[in-house]
Scaffold this motif. Structure first.
Motif, PDB file in Angstrom:
ATOM      1  N   PRO A 143       0.825  -1.200   0.000  1.00  0.00           N
ATOM      2  CA  PRO A 143       0.000   0.000   0.000  1.00  0.00           C
ATOM      3  C   PRO A 143       0.870   1.266   0.000  1.00  0.00           C
ATOM      4  O   PRO A 143       2.016   1.250   0.442  1.00  0.00           O
ATOM      5  CB  PRO A 143      -0.796  -0.119   1.289  1.00  0.00           C
ATOM      6  CG  PRO A 143      -0.027  -1.052   2.140  1.00  0.00           C
ATOM      7  CD  PRO A 143       0.713  -1.960   1.226  1.00  0.00           C
ATOM      8  N   THR A 144       0.317   2.358  -0.505  1.00  0.00           N
ATOM      9  CA  THR A 144       1.062   3.614  -0.549  1.00  0.00           C
ATOM     10  C   THR A 144       1.190   4.200   0.838  1.00  0.00           C
ATOM     11  O   THR A 144       0.305   4.038   1.691  1.00  0.00           O
ATOM     12  CB  THR A 144       0.358   4.637  -1.455  1.00  0.00           C
ATOM     13  OG1 THR A 144      -0.953   4.838  -0.980  1.00  0.00           O
ATOM     14  CG2 THR A 144       0.335   4.169  -2.901  1.00  0.00           C
ATOM     15  N   VAL A 145       2.286   4.893   1.053  1.00  0.00           N
ATOM     16  CA  VAL A 145       2.548   5.497   2.354  1.00  0.00           C
ATOM     17  C   VAL A 145       2.177   6.975   2.271  1.00  0.00           C
ATOM     18  O   VAL A 145       2.703   7.699   1.407  1.00  0.00           O
ATOM     19  CB  VAL A 145       4.031   5.345   2.725  1.00  0.00           C
ATOM     20  CG1 VAL A 145       4.328   5.982   4.076  1.00  0.00           C
ATOM     21  CG2 VAL A 145       4.416   3.877   2.715  1.00  0.00           C
ATOM     22  N   PRO A 146       1.304   7.467   3.125  1.00  0.00           N
ATOM     23  CA  PRO A 146       0.932   8.880   3.056  1.00  0.00           C
ATOM     24  C   PRO A 146       2.076   9.765   3.542  1.00  0.00           C
ATOM     25  O   PRO A 146       2.867   9.378   4.400  1.00  0.00           O
ATOM     26  CB  PRO A 146      -0.278   8.979   3.979  1.00  0.00           C
ATOM     27  CG  PRO A 146      -0.178   7.824   4.883  1.00  0.00           C
ATOM     28  CD  PRO A 146       0.535   6.751   4.143  1.00  0.00           C
ATOM     29  N   ARG A 147       2.156  10.992   2.960  1.00  0.00           N
ATOM     30  CA  ARG A 147       3.190  11.949   3.354  1.00  0.00           C
ATOM     31  C   ARG A 147       2.531  13.203   3.901  1.00  0.00           C
ATOM     32  O   ARG A 147       1.411  13.545   3.506  1.00  0.00           O
ATOM     33  CB  ARG A 147       4.049  12.338   2.151  1.00  0.00           C
ATOM     34  CG  ARG A 147       4.984  11.232   1.725  1.00  0.00           C
ATOM     35  CD  ARG A 147       5.951  11.723   0.693  1.00  0.00           C
ATOM     36  NE  ARG A 147       5.225  11.986  -0.564  1.00  0.00           N
ATOM     37  CZ  ARG A 147       5.752  12.582  -1.620  1.00  0.00           C
ATOM     38  NH1 ARG A 147       6.994  12.995  -1.579  1.00  0.00           N
ATOM     39  NH2 ARG A 147       5.046  12.765  -2.698  1.00  0.00           N
ATOM     40  N   GLU A 148       3.258  13.885   4.754  1.00  0.00           N
ATOM     41  CA  GLU A 148       2.780  15.150   5.297  1.00  0.00           C
ATOM     42  C   GLU A 148       2.901  16.221   4.211  1.00  0.00           C
ATOM     43  O   GLU A 148       3.895  16.266   3.487  1.00  0.00           O
ATOM     44  CB  GLU A 148       3.641  15.548   6.508  1.00  0.00           C
ATOM     45  CG  GLU A 148       3.471  14.627   7.705  1.00  0.00           C
ATOM     46  CD  GLU A 148       2.182  14.951   8.455  1.00  0.00           C
ATOM     47  OE1 GLU A 148       1.755  16.115   8.442  1.00  0.00           O
ATOM     48  OE2 GLU A 148       1.616  14.022   9.036  1.00  0.00           O
ATOM     49  N   PRO A 149       1.920  17.124   4.074  1.00  0.00           N
ATOM     50  CA  PRO A 149       2.041  18.202   3.088  1.00  0.00           C
ATOM     51  C   PRO A 149       3.066  19.240   3.527  1.00  0.00           C
ATOM     52  O   PRO A 149       3.243  19.482   4.720  1.00  0.00           O
ATOM     53  CB  PRO A 149       0.642  18.790   3.043  1.00  0.00           C
ATOM     54  CG  PRO A 149       0.037  18.455   4.330  1.00  0.00           C
ATOM     55  CD  PRO A 149       0.635  17.149   4.764  1.00  0.00           C
ATOM     56  N   LYS A 150       3.744  19.880   2.573  1.00  0.00           N
ATOM     57  CA  LYS A 150       4.726  20.917   2.867  1.00  0.00           C
ATOM     58  C   LYS A 150       4.053  22.275   2.686  1.00  0.00           C
ATOM     59  O   LYS A 150       3.643  22.629   1.577  1.00  0.00           O
ATOM     60  CB  LYS A 150       5.919  20.803   1.924  1.00  0.00           C
ATOM     61  CG  LYS A 150       6.699  19.532   2.121  1.00  0.00           C
ATOM     62  CD  LYS A 150       7.885  19.485   1.176  1.00  0.00           C
ATOM     63  CE  LYS A 150       8.656  18.204   1.359  1.00  0.00           C
ATOM     64  NZ  LYS A 150       9.777  18.105   0.435  1.00  0.00           N
ATOM     65  N   PHE A 151       3.956  23.013   3.766  1.00  0.00           N
ATOM     66  CA  PHE A 151       3.307  24.309   3.712  1.00  0.00           C
ATOM     67  C   PHE A 151       4.298  25.456   3.517  1.00  0.00           C
ATOM     68  O   PHE A 151       3.901  26.590   3.343  1.00  0.00           O
ATOM     69  CB  PHE A 151       2.482  24.551   4.979  1.00  0.00           C
ATOM     70  CG  PHE A 151       1.291  23.651   5.053  1.00  0.00           C
ATOM     71  CD1 PHE A 151       0.260  23.760   4.143  1.00  0.00           C
ATOM     72  CD2 PHE A 151       1.210  22.660   6.018  1.00  0.00           C
ATOM     73  CE1 PHE A 151      -0.837  22.932   4.209  1.00  0.00           C
ATOM     74  CE2 PHE A 151       0.115  21.830   6.084  1.00  0.00           C
ATOM     75  CZ  PHE A 151      -0.922  21.957   5.183  1.00  0.00           C
ATOM     76  N   CYS A 152       5.554  25.215   3.545  1.00  0.00           N
ATOM     77  CA  CYS A 152       6.536  26.277   3.326  1.00  0.00           C
ATOM     78  C   CYS A 152       6.908  26.322   1.840  1.00  0.00           C
ATOM     79  O   CYS A 152       6.896  25.309   1.141  1.00  0.00           O
ATOM     80  CB  CYS A 152       7.768  26.061   4.193  1.00  0.00           C
ATOM     81  SG  CYS A 152       8.667  24.563   3.762  1.00  0.00           S
ATOM     82  N   ILE A 153       7.254  27.524   1.372  1.00  0.00           N
ATOM     83  CA  ILE A 153       7.624  27.710  -0.032  1.00  0.00           C
ATOM     84  C   ILE A 153       9.145  27.792  -0.111  1.00  0.00           C
ATOM     85  O   ILE A 153       9.773  28.522   0.663  1.00  0.00           O
ATOM     86  CB  ILE A 153       6.987  28.991  -0.583  1.00  0.00           C
ATOM     87  CG1 ILE A 153       5.466  28.858  -0.534  1.00  0.00           C
ATOM     88  CG2 ILE A 153       7.451  29.245  -2.012  1.00  0.00           C
ATOM     89  CD1 ILE A 153       4.746  30.116  -0.946  1.00  0.00           C
ATOM     90  N   PRO A 154       9.754  27.091  -1.032  1.00  0.00           N
ATOM     91  CA  PRO A 154      11.215  27.154  -1.156  1.00  0.00           C
ATOM     92  C   PRO A 154      11.681  28.563  -1.523  1.00  0.00           C
ATOM     93  O   PRO A 154      10.934  29.343  -2.106  1.00  0.00           O
ATOM     94  CB  PRO A 154      11.518  26.178  -2.290  1.00  0.00           C
ATOM     95  CG  PRO A 154      10.308  25.352  -2.450  1.00  0.00           C
ATOM     96  CD  PRO A 154       9.160  26.125  -1.934  1.00  0.00           C
ATOM     97  N   ARG A 155      12.931  28.890  -1.167  1.00  0.00           N
ATOM     98  CA  ARG A 155      13.458  30.237  -1.386  1.00  0.00           C
ATOM     99  C   ARG A 155      13.525  30.579  -2.881  1.00  0.00           C
ATOM    100  O   ARG A 155      13.339  31.729  -3.252  1.00  0.00           O
ATOM    101  CB  ARG A 155      14.858  30.362  -0.789  1.00  0.00           C
ATOM    102  CG  ARG A 155      14.838  30.392   0.687  1.00  0.00           C
ATOM    103  CD  ARG A 155      16.187  30.838   1.215  1.00  0.00           C
ATOM    104  NE  ARG A 155      15.919  31.883   2.172  1.00  0.00           N
ATOM    105  CZ  ARG A 155      16.503  33.049   2.211  1.00  0.00           C
ATOM    106  NH1 ARG A 155      17.438  33.323   1.354  1.00  0.00           N
ATOM    107  NH2 ARG A 155      16.187  33.942   3.104  1.00  0.00           N
ATOM    108  N   HIS A 156      13.823  29.638  -3.725  1.00  0.00           N
ATOM    109  CA  HIS A 156      13.980  29.949  -5.145  1.00  0.00           C
ATOM    110  C   HIS A 156      12.644  30.251  -5.832  1.00  0.00           C
ATOM    111  O   HIS A 156      12.615  30.749  -6.946  1.00  0.00           O
ATOM    112  CB  HIS A 156      14.714  28.814  -5.885  1.00  0.00           C
ATOM    113  CG  HIS A 156      13.919  27.542  -5.979  1.00  0.00           C
ATOM    114  ND1 HIS A 156      13.901  26.626  -4.958  1.00  0.00           N
ATOM    115  CD2 HIS A 156      13.152  27.052  -6.968  1.00  0.00           C
ATOM    116  CE1 HIS A 156      13.126  25.604  -5.317  1.00  0.00           C
ATOM    117  NE2 HIS A 156      12.668  25.832  -6.536  1.00  0.00           N
TER     118      HIS A 156
END
Length: 145
Positions: A120-133
């Motif tokens: 089964p697929t493993v869920p990931r936490e969403p990333k709420f920060c935006i990268p600097r670039h």
């Protein structure tokens, strides 16, 4: 009439003062009298016969109409032939086509889905920060998009 004769005499006199290469002595400019005198117009010696012209034009119009009629008839005949060929092709394909019945599903043993072999697929936490670039720099301050 006399001014015209005088202008011609001036032109004839100025032609003798031309250089050997055909240019005028005035630095390549022509005198105003050269521009005023035009060669005599040649009269049309061919008599215009309007009745003959009308007859020829009528014959030409008849030839054009006949050609257009033939082109239209040829096009209609070609379309008719193409339609007949398509109908014959459809008839031939229908004769060659063998209808096949759909298989009936098996109702005596019902369908039971099997368990998948994959992990089964493993869920990931969403990333709420935006990268600097990916930030936009405007007026010396950071504005996020």
């Amino acid at each position: 009439m006399e001014p015209l004769k005088e202008a011609r005499n001036r032109v004839e006199g100025s032609s003798s003062s031309d250089n050997s290469n055909g240019r005028t002595s005035g630095g390549g400019r022509r005198s105003p009298t050269n521009c005023l005198i035009k060669p005599p117009v040649k009269k049309n010696t061919i008599p215009i016969d309007l009745k003959l012209r009308a007859v020829e034009r009528a014959q030409f119009a008849h030839q054009v109409a006949e050609k257009r009629r033939l082109i239209k008839q040829y096009k209609m005949e070609r379309e008719r032939q193409q339609k007949l060929e398509e109908e014959e092709e459809i008839k031939r394909l229908r004769k060659e086509l063998i209808p096949k019945a759909q298989l009936m599903p098996y109702f005596d043993r019902p369908f039971v889905p099997r368990r998948s072999e994959k992990q089964p697929t493993v869920p990931r936490e969403p990333k709420f920060c935006i990268p600097r670039h990916k930030t936009i720099k405007c007026c010396r301050c950071h504005v996020m998009t």
